[in-house]
Design an enzyme around this catalytic site. Structure first.
Site, PDB file in Angstrom:
ATOM      1  N   ASP A 101       4.739  31.425-103.497  1.00 48.66           N
ATOM      2  CA  ASP A 101       5.562  31.139-102.326  1.00 48.66           C
ATOM      3  C   ASP A 101       4.700  30.216-101.453  1.00 48.66           C
ATOM      4  O   ASP A 101       3.479  30.141-101.625  1.00 48.66           O
ATOM      5  CB  ASP A 101       5.957  32.422-101.582  1.00 48.66           C
ATOM      6  CG  ASP A 101       7.118  32.170-100.615  1.00 48.66           C
ATOM      7  OD1 ASP A 101       7.412  30.984-100.322  1.00 48.66           O
ATOM      8  OD2 ASP A 101       7.731  33.145-100.142  1.00 48.66           O
TER       9      ASP A 101
HETATM   10  C1  BGC Z   1      10.070  31.197 -98.357  1.00 54.58           C
HETATM   11  C2  BGC Z   1      10.592  30.780 -99.717  1.00 54.58           C
HETATM   12  C3  BGC Z   1      10.884  29.316 -99.736  1.00 54.58           C
HETATM   13  C4  BGC Z   1       9.617  28.548 -99.363  1.00 54.58           C
HETATM   14  C5  BGC Z   1       9.805  27.055 -99.318  1.00 54.58           C
HETATM   15  C6  BGC Z   1       8.904  30.326 -97.915  1.00 54.58           C
HETATM   16  O1  BGC Z   1       8.581  30.584 -96.585  1.00 54.58           O
HETATM   17  O2  BGC Z   1       9.656  32.526 -98.400  1.00 54.58           O
HETATM   18  O3  BGC Z   1      11.741  31.518-100.028  1.00 54.58           O
HETATM   19  O4  BGC Z   1      11.354  28.933-100.986  1.00 54.58           O
HETATM   20  O5  BGC Z   1       9.198  28.958 -98.067  1.00 54.58           O
HETATM   21  O6  BGC Z   1      10.566  26.686 -98.230  1.00 54.58           O
END
Ligand code: BGC
Length: 760
Positions: A232
């Site tokens: 993530d």
């Molecule tokens: C979120 C993800 C997301 C990623 C990219 C993170 O903060 O938890 O779900 O895909 O950011 O935006």
């Protein structure tokens, strides 16, 4: 590209290039290497539409992205209980990705809804791992059929937003397996996502991103995952350890800092270069799956996809209440539409999934084609303050109409990625509005726009409730079609709506720890808890009404006795007994004997959605394998079906069982019995092996033991002080070591020998 070609490509990369390949070029792009023909690809958020940012990237949905179609969010699509709908959503989004040049969409988000308070529940599917896994698998299949990747996220046990980047989910092995891993397991095995995204949090102290157990042993070795694991955004704790654990791609870029750590570790002999090679091979494999099947000519029709979004939402919304058949509305009635969301629907959540919608279709717009209604705003939700003037206007409009439809819901700041909800309430200004309207108008329908359950203190004062969830940019059209009966509601709740927050399974612990979250409720998540404890929900899991009615009969099982290696075929007839066509979600639950470990009273083990014309009857069949009966046994670290009689149940929802059959299952796996001096007699007497070994000793016991004396006493006892039941109960919990006191002549060495024989 074949595996050998990828290997050869990697063999031509320098160590620096390889380390670099294991992190992003920037926020959304992976790196390219021109001299080797490695192209640059982009990944973007979703999952219910595309959030493609060209400038000013961020992972919280702050800066604008390119316009695209916003489909219903996970909370809504899960309520469809419809695999084909999720596949269609996947195909549509996958095609849009091809058109927009996106190689992988970051979703589906498939964490289990542990508490209604999780700020991100609107993106997630369900409190039940089977529903979550099946629907995620359908979505993944749809997207990937267009040669675009998915990222099953957020792996693992990321069930709250509070301190999501550091929190440790304290959860036991069985609960992880049966609930939290199971949601991913089904989807990974069935649909093989090209990528899996590891979550920020820790589990039992260790970061998921550093965990070989989750990222390699379980995900790859057990489940056969063959794509790459991506962090993530920023979910990397120790880059070198993470790479060893199986975290292949770090996103976004770490500006070369972590790449250098990888290079240094290889040079210092702390990391095998083959580990870096392997991560690169996995990343390149996924890149080429996309680029080699790139459809440069793909275009999509916004209008058409918008219409698809409306059709989908009409299959997702859940009719919670319909007294006196207040719905469907009749076009020529005098109808008042009330509430801010009539004109400006709340249709998606905040954070990284936030779509810059191409257009938004409100109910006010959509209703124009169908009927004449009056509109009054009723409330403003920016601040939760009762606006007297707005309320009075609304109450007057309601009074003047024959039916008042109030469009209520949660404002944006009440639920979002990044923080949890503090309560389950709608804004007070909405609750008071509904109550005031209900005091002057007996025909009130409430339409809800929210990403997770809310309390409904006015529930008994209104006649109709339609849960639209966060229904995407075309929610207005879908809601109007449902209200006026152009569409027949067929959504069912994929999560329990509890009466009160205090009723929820993790009420005592959720959000309470500083940096830890205690999953004390264990496997009793969602309906598993409410039904086992007999806590009545406001609306239970699986619940939803239709404008028609369905009758069930003839539940049959193809065998009454089986080994757990066999498949049980179950069938049931479902008939549409009303006068309009409609869809029903057929739900199969299993109740296990539960003698060995504590188990939920029943668990969903199958579901299917079917369409029935009036009077039509269909036979729905399910196939149950060992997993339908098994629990995770922590002694053998494997699924285990205990011997016994299992109840096969067809339910209208998790609370209401309609039909029942039984099957006797014989478990074929064995759990080695390890006995000790503290093993109790009851347990020994239930094991035939132990019985055979113990026979001679027990005979000795019977002759002149205290136990025999007790038995004699019982026989002579006329006062009723000791009865056979009491005797058995006492013996049941008497440990083996007590034989020293009860069997005359018993010696410690004899008892040691007995124990050795028992454990053979
Ligand atoms: C979120 C993800 C997301 C990623 C990219 C993170 O903060 O938890 O779900 O895909 O950011 O935006």
């Amino acid at each position: 590209m074949r595996k050998e070609e990828i290997k050869s490509l990697v063999s031509r990369m320098t160590l620096e290039e390889k380390a670099g390949m294991c992190s992003g070029a920037d926020f959304w792009y992976l790196k390219s290497i021109e001299r080797l023909g490695i192209p640059q690809v982009m990944v973007t958020d979703g999952p219910h539409g595309i959030r493609k940012q060209s400038n000013q990237a961020d992972h919280l949905g702050i800066n604008e992205s390119e316009k695209s179609v916003c489909f219903p969010a996970g909370c809504a699509t899960a309520s469809s209980f419809d695999r084909s709908l999720l596949t269609k959503l996947g195909e549509t989004v996958g095609h849009e990705c091809q058109a927009m040049g996106v190689s992988t969409i970051l979703g589906p988000a498939m964490n289990i809804k542990r508490s209604p308070l999780c700020g991100r529940n609107f993106e997630y599917y369900s409190e039940d791992p089977l529903v979550s896994a099946e629907l995620a698998a359908a979505m993944i299949t749809g997207v990937q059929s267009k040669h675009v990747g998915t990222s099953a996220k957020h792996f693992l046990a990321n069930n709250q937003e509070k301190r999501r980047m550091t929190n440790s989910s304290e959860v036991d092995e069985r609960t992880l397996r049966e609930i939290y891993l199971a949601s991913f397991e089904g989807a990974v095995k069935k649909a093989k996502p090209w990528t899996v995204m590891n979550s920020y949090n820790r589990i039992n102290g260790a970061f998921v991103g550093d965990s070989k157990e989750y990222l390699t042993d379980i995900l790859r070795d057990e489940w056969g995952f063959d794509g790459y694991v991506v962090s993530d955004w920023g979910a990397v704790n120790d880059r070198v350890q993470a790479l060893k654990a199986g975290l292949d791609l770090e996103m976004p870029s770490s500006n070369g800092i972590n790449d250098k750590l990888i290079v240094d570790a290889v040079q210092n002999g702390k990391l095998e270069e083959t580990v870096v090679d392997q991560a690169c091979e996995r990343i390149l494999d996924v890149i080429f799956r996309y680029t080699e099947n790139r459809d440069e000519t793909a275009v999509f029709d916004y209008e058409k996809d918008h219409a698809t979004a409306a059709e989908m939402e009409a299959e997702c919304a859940v009719l919670l209440k319909n007294d006196d058949q207040i719905l469907p509305l009749r076009k020529n009635s005098k109808i008042a539409f009330i509430g801010k969301y009539v004109k400006e629907p709340r249709y998606q959540g905040g954070g990284s999934s936030h779509i810059n919608s191409w257009k938004v279709e409100s109910a006010l717009e959509a209703v124009k084609d169908i009927a004449g209604v009056t509109f009054s705003r009723g409330f403003d939700d920016v601040e939760d303050i009762v606006d007297e003037k707005l309320q009075e206007e609304a109450v007057k409009a309601a009074q003047e109409a024959e039916i008042a439809v109030v469009f209520a819901g949660l404002p944006d700041n009440f639920e979002s990625e990044g923080y949890d909800r503090k309560h389950m309430n709608l804004p007070d200004c909405q609750n008071t509005l509904i109550e005031r309207i209900a005091s002057v108008q007996k025909n009130v329908v409430v339409v809800l726009h929210n990403g997770s359950p809310v309390r409904m203190p006015w529930k008994e004062q209104v006649k109709g409730i339609l849960e639209a969830y966060l229904g995407g940019e075309a929610v207005g059209k879908a809601v109007v079609d449902l209200l006026f009966g152009k569409a027949n509601p067929c959504g069912r709740l994929a999560e329990t709506f509890p009466e009160r927050l205090e009723d929820t399974p993790c009420y005592l612990t959720y959000g309470k720890g500083k940096d830890t979250a205690l999953y004390q409720e264990g496997v009793f998540v969602g309906y598993r808890y409410y039904t086992s404890r007999n806590v009545k929900a406001a609306y239970p899991f699986g619940y939803g009404l239709s404008y028609t009615t369905f009758a069930y009969e003839n539940l049959t099982v193809d065998k009454k006795e089986m080994d757990d290696t066999e498949i049980l075929k179950v069938s049931v007839n479902v008939k549409n007994t009303g006068d309009r066509s409609g869809k029903e979600v057929v739900q199969l639950y299993v109740q296990a004997p539960g003698d060995e470990v504590v188990r939920p009273i029943r668990e969903l083990r199958g579901f299917d959605k079917i369409m029935l014309e009036p009077g039509e009857e269909k036979t729905v069949t399910f196939e149950l394998d060992m997993r339908a009966f098994a629990y995770w046994n922590t002694q053998i670290h494997d699924w285990f079906a205990e011997d016994g009689i299992y109840r096969i149940l067809i339910g209208r929802n998790a609370e209401e069982m309609l039909l029942e059959e039984t099957v006797t299952v014989h478990g074929t796996k064995t759990v080695p019995r390890i006995y000790s001096m503290n093993t109790c007699m009851g347990e020994l007497m239930r094991d035939p092996h132990a019985q055979a070994v113990m026979g001679p000793f027990l005979q000795g016991m019977q002759q002149n033991t205290d136990a025999q004396k007790m038995a004699d006493a019982q026989e002579n006892d006329t006062s009723g002080a000791i009865n056979a039941e009491m005797m058995n109960a006492m013996m049941e919990d008497m440990p083996l070591r007590q034989l020293l006191s009860f069997v005359p002549g018993m010696k410690r060495e004899m008892l040691d020998q007995l124990l050795a024989a028992l454990n053979q």
